[in-house]
Design an enzyme around this catalytic site. Sequence first.
Site, PDB file in Angstrom:
ATOM      1  N   GLU A  54      19.751  -4.236  -2.585  1.00 60.27           N
ATOM      2  CA  GLU A  54      19.401  -5.644  -2.433  1.00 60.27           C
ATOM      3  C   GLU A  54      17.935  -5.866  -2.816  1.00 60.27           C
ATOM      4  O   GLU A  54      17.605  -6.806  -3.530  1.00 60.27           O
ATOM      5  CB  GLU A  54      19.657  -6.088  -1.002  1.00 60.27           C
ATOM      6  CG  GLU A  54      19.392  -7.562  -0.808  1.00 60.27           C
ATOM      7  CD  GLU A  54      19.851  -8.051   0.563  1.00 60.27           C
ATOM      8  OE1 GLU A  54      20.871  -7.560   1.058  1.00 60.27           O
ATOM      9  OE2 GLU A  54      19.153  -8.920   1.125  1.00 60.27           O
ATOM     10  N   GLY A  68       0.837  -1.200   0.000  1.00 62.42           N
ATOM     11  CA  GLY A  68       0.000   0.000   0.000  1.00 62.42           C
ATOM     12  C   GLY A  68       0.868   1.245   0.000  1.00 62.42           C
ATOM     13  O   GLY A  68       0.756   2.089   0.890  1.00 62.42           O
TER      14      GLY A  68
END
Lengths: 352, 352, 388, 388
Positions: D243, D126
């Site tokens: 990452e 969200g």
Amino acid sequence: MDFTFTQDQIAFRDATRRFLMTEAAPEMLREIWETDAGRSPALRAKLAGQGLTALSVPEANGGLGFGDVDWALMAQELGYYGIPDSLSDTACVAVGLLAGLAKDTPGRDGWLERVVDGDIRIALGHPINPLIADAQLADLLLLYHEDEVHAVPRAAVDVRPSPSIDQSRRLGQVAWQPGLATRVADAASGKRLWADALDRGALCAAGQLLGLAQRMLDLSVDYVAQRKQFGRPIGSFQAVKHQLADVATRIEFAGPVLYRAAEALANRRTDASVHVSHAKFACGETAWLAARKGIQVHGAMGYTWEVDLQMFVKRAWALDAAWGDRGFHKTRISDFVLGDDAPLGPGRSFLE
Amino acid sequence: MDFTFTQDQIAFRDATRRFLMTEAAPEMLREIWETDAGRSPALRAKLAGQGLTALSVPEANGGLGFGDVDWALMAQELGYYGIPDSLSDTACVAVGLLAGLAKDTPGRDGWLERVVDGDIRIALGHPINPLIADAQLADLLLLYHEDEVHAVPRAAVDVRPSPSIDQSRRLGQVAWQPGLATRVADAASGKRLWADALDRGALCAAGQLLGLAQRMLDLSVDYVAQRKQFGRPIGSFQAVKHQLADVATRIEFAGPVLYRAAEALANRRTDASVHVSHAKFACGETAWLAARKGIQVHGAMGYTWEVDLQMFVKRAWALDAAWGDRGFHKTRISDFVLGDDAPLGPGRSFLE
Amino acid sequence: MDLTFTPRQQAFRAEVRAWLEAHVPRERLASYDTREGFEQHRAWERKLYEARLSMVIWPEALGGRGCDLIDWLIFEEEYWRVDAPLRVNQNGQLLLGPTLMEFGTDEQKKRFLPRMASSEDMWAQGWSEPNAGSDMAAIRSKAIRDGDHYVINGQKIWSTRALFADWTFGLFRSDPASERHHGLSYLLVPLDSPGITIRPIKALNGMEAFAEIFFDDVRVPVANRLGDEGQGWHVAMATAGFERGLLLRSPARFQRTAQRLVALYRAHRATADRDPAIRDAVLRAWADAEAYMLASYHTVGRMAQGAKIGAEASTNKIFWSELDLSMHETAMHILGARAELLDHGKEASDIGQWLEGFLFAQAGPIYAGTNEIQRNIIAERLLGLPKS
Amino acid sequence: MDLTFTPRQQAFRAEVRAWLEAHVPRERLASYDTREGFEQHRAWERKLYEARLSMVIWPEALGGRGCDLIDWLIFEEEYWRVDAPLRVNQNGQLLLGPTLMEFGTDEQKKRFLPRMASSEDMWAQGWSEPNAGSDMAAIRSKAIRDGDHYVINGQKIWSTRALFADWTFGLFRSDPASERHHGLSYLLVPLDSPGITIRPIKALNGMEAFAEIFFDDVRVPVANRLGDEGQGWHVAMATAGFERGLLLRSPARFQRTAQRLVALYRAHRATADRDPAIRDAVLRAWADAEAYMLASYHTVGRMAQGAKIGAEASTNKIFWSELDLSMHETAMHILGARAELLDHGKEASDIGQWLEGFLFAQAGPIYAGTNEIQRNIIAERLLGLPKS
């Protein structure tokens, strides 16, 4: 699996970088450009003093015994600092060729030792290059004749200079007579040696192109951060920022391609030539992009002789087609990628 | 030498534009998309009422007797308003084909008159298109068989629908049996007719692609002028502006290419096919650029079904390869440009 | 739409072609960025003028021939077809000329235009200043009124061939309290005026193609002012941008380059085809040079019908400069390892010309308003997007 | 530099390969943007989890296998090699997972991570709001503290597969007087909470791939807050960008696409070669997919040595998204007139998959920070250019 450099490699690179930063400032390059020879014996001697000429020479011949992976780093520095000297021809490509000669070849050991000492310049007459760099200034020329390798002293050749847009490149057309006396490798072993020399030459050119790209980017960043128009630095405009961001992105992804090519060449991996071609193509395109965008963001200044940018731009344009033009390298890539048993796809990258 | 449209042509174009603006608003297009047939007989009837179906029909058959230059303008409007109807297949390409049949061909005059009245839909089975647009809905199909032209009623063919990403395109694979009864042109004259049909079909596709490009640009301009981020309209950011400026530039230079192709086709000039291919290529690339940049500046909204942009984007993607894909048209350009006696260079442009 | 030439237009083409074939120098002139080449080109301009071919669209009374723009397109096609010499006085003829035509007094027109058409007077533009490049309104050079003279102090830059030219023109701040576009006056200044120093700037190719002009109490008569005092910005901007841009970069030039590129590709096809991008680029070169030509004819036709062409001029600038760059880059890739060779190298043959063109093409997206500025103009004026 | 795999790494590859070959579904699963496909993918995730292959780099105690990033690269290579199903719970596993790992309390980690690894809990992100897209800090949805709960009101958008998911996570304004990055809290919200309405948004392909989530007095326990109150921005931004970006777009994916593109080209070579741009694009696809893979290995190696990777993540985003787009465009051009055909058309065979990929590739330069934002980041943080 460790795709990084050793601390020693990084330390050597950093030391070279610090050295070149002071010894090869743009003002000095301009001075050297203007000389007749276009070369500075003093600079060459200092480069030897730094160990650069010893780098690739086998330990048995008094060298450091390093190799292509180290040169992938060194060549970038030579490019970044625009060193007006075909150093890698002598200290990397020619060394590889000489070291590959039969150990009892007359002259071999002596030449290698003179490379270490920095008192010999060797020019390479590989058929992929229509003209020979530094032929006029060389002490020794290694020349191609029907796959054979000939070692010819400067006095025995005739050189007709042919000026390049890169004033630091001193090219020439060489006329000479092959004979038994000059032959140091026959066609059978010469074929392999010349093939290696081509890959090594292309790798060094690729490294220089990547270093040049980084230098052009850095010069451009400096310029746009300080140059003002409409009351603000032009580097604050998105149109300028995004062009330089694209250059930075291409540089970021060309480096690892170069390093893999170096590793493949050093370890004589099956598809090393393809990886070298990939590196040459990726670094060449990146350098051209950096040149174009560099000129663009420099505005009218980018079109002048006065800003330092031009020296690096011109070398980038020239080196792009040295040791194989785009068509040559794309053909090697194409033959590989479109071949019947090409190891494409995930999971096959480092397996042989 | 006057490379402009007549006042009548502009007036007809403007009238069509005003008509489509109200009769083909995006909400209506969406409704038509959702129907089974994907076509609105009411809209088709209104288009006929506007004179669009009569445009190319010879005056002898009750039409207006206009031609390809007029269609270059009309096709742009059909593209701009995303008309979900292969109108130009019937009213331009099929009309050209029918008008080219021997005058005494049974059915010829009747079909042409029905086109004028707007109560016939003709689908074209040109071999360049692997599937036939609107085959399912057509009254009549003009089909290719070994260079012959066959006129086949819908009832005599079997159609297997094949859905496209552009929901307004209704494509089908058609199975049928050629016979003497359906043949309206033999191989000799059919060859010429199909070649003309290909050029005319490509011209109409090019015009629609250019209209689509303009529509996508306009929708994008509207969106970025009103959409705010970081407290200002995103259309005030250079990165957004410059992407749309590039689209506007390509559109500006595709139009005249389209118009020259139309003029060359209308006047049967020597290299008309090359000019058509140039137009198709230029307009197709422009439409793809407008689609990509349109999606990009719409941000996440550009990736949805909700914004109108998607309808135009999908048609642009689809039409790019209709009536010859890029390879087909580039080959025609290539054969011309690289030919031995190509009229290249300045001063030979409009001479034959 | 009628894409055929009238008999009158065909006759004009034939006349130009015949004249050029009889008069175009057999040997390439020296570069006009050298003193020697500059004078060779001036002599060529004189010949053109004498045949009433130097400024075909100017009125006859001012040294021209009263042609329309279609005639001009025809003239250019014939001119580039035979690789006639580059036009050395274009900065005067095409940048200043139209402005003089619109804003000059009758006396100024008679005094300057015929000598400009004949290149007796050679003009260098003085548009830019070190801090007024893309931001043209940032001009600082002052021209302070002193009786019937202005006294100029300041500096102009990127003045093409100012080292060799006779005159310069540009905007100067006549109201020292003014800012931006206000208070500027448009002045014409003899380059041999006392107080002028010209410092050459070397271009990428090493030639002294530009110069900086330093003004130190340079006195210029008020009669050398174009338009009203303080109205210089208006005067400079008013002349139709499109026509000026078109005249500076005629489609024939790019058609000629595309034609040469096709020939180069065909001559090196075997090696060029090793890189599939090359053939694609060659086809695009033809297609875009053709598109530029077509767009020119189309726009000239619309102008003849009274259409006003504004920000479209910026799309022209972007289109031709990117096309020119791309064509020369492609040539460099076709030439491969020989592309770097300079003209005066013995191995170079016609390679050096491509290299020279490649260098010059680098300036295309920069001069006369960078392509970034052009994209701003297109976005704001053509598309109506909000200012940044 | 050692570009060979250790025996342990080779053994891991062999294990993964064997497991996948035994377990990968023979038939392609339905699209995970449908309810049916979503549950098929959830079942597949469960199988992966049971083989401890769903989150190989997570600690064993939290449902992972404790692998390093080289192992992860190997896993991904094997995964894409066999075209195993797309990962349906990545938005939880890769966007929320690392943040939970870094900022979650021990209890939160135990509560959420294993169920995330096994996909018992499916997560929808969200992040965006209608007016907080590129401008992430413009969040307006409020979460007002009421005892040991927050009461949420507002709206989130572009929540991928929220229609089918169990949970969502995002930033909410817990200090109503705050502005921009301040006063935000990071909350985890069950999607079956009273007061939540989910409205699907159709993607380009017509599937309900996204949703808007409306919050109307939705009560969430304080225990569902990640990090401190008001520190949400810090929490969301702190997890290593590189990452995360790498895990979301593993190099194997693009190598696989490039490989399929080469095969497509070879299968259609005769027609594809009519357009010379196609072969060039195919070679570039291979070269760039390879470069992306190499850069990943290089960076993973540097990270293992302790290097911090920052704005370089933005170069990754630009590189893979443009590569992905270019590969799919090339495929469309190879397919020519058949490229437009949908998967479910009988004529389409594998064409529809390219079309589907082409549509999805359009989103690449937009989601997770548009490429325009990424270029700003590169210019400002990597190159140090001044803010606009």
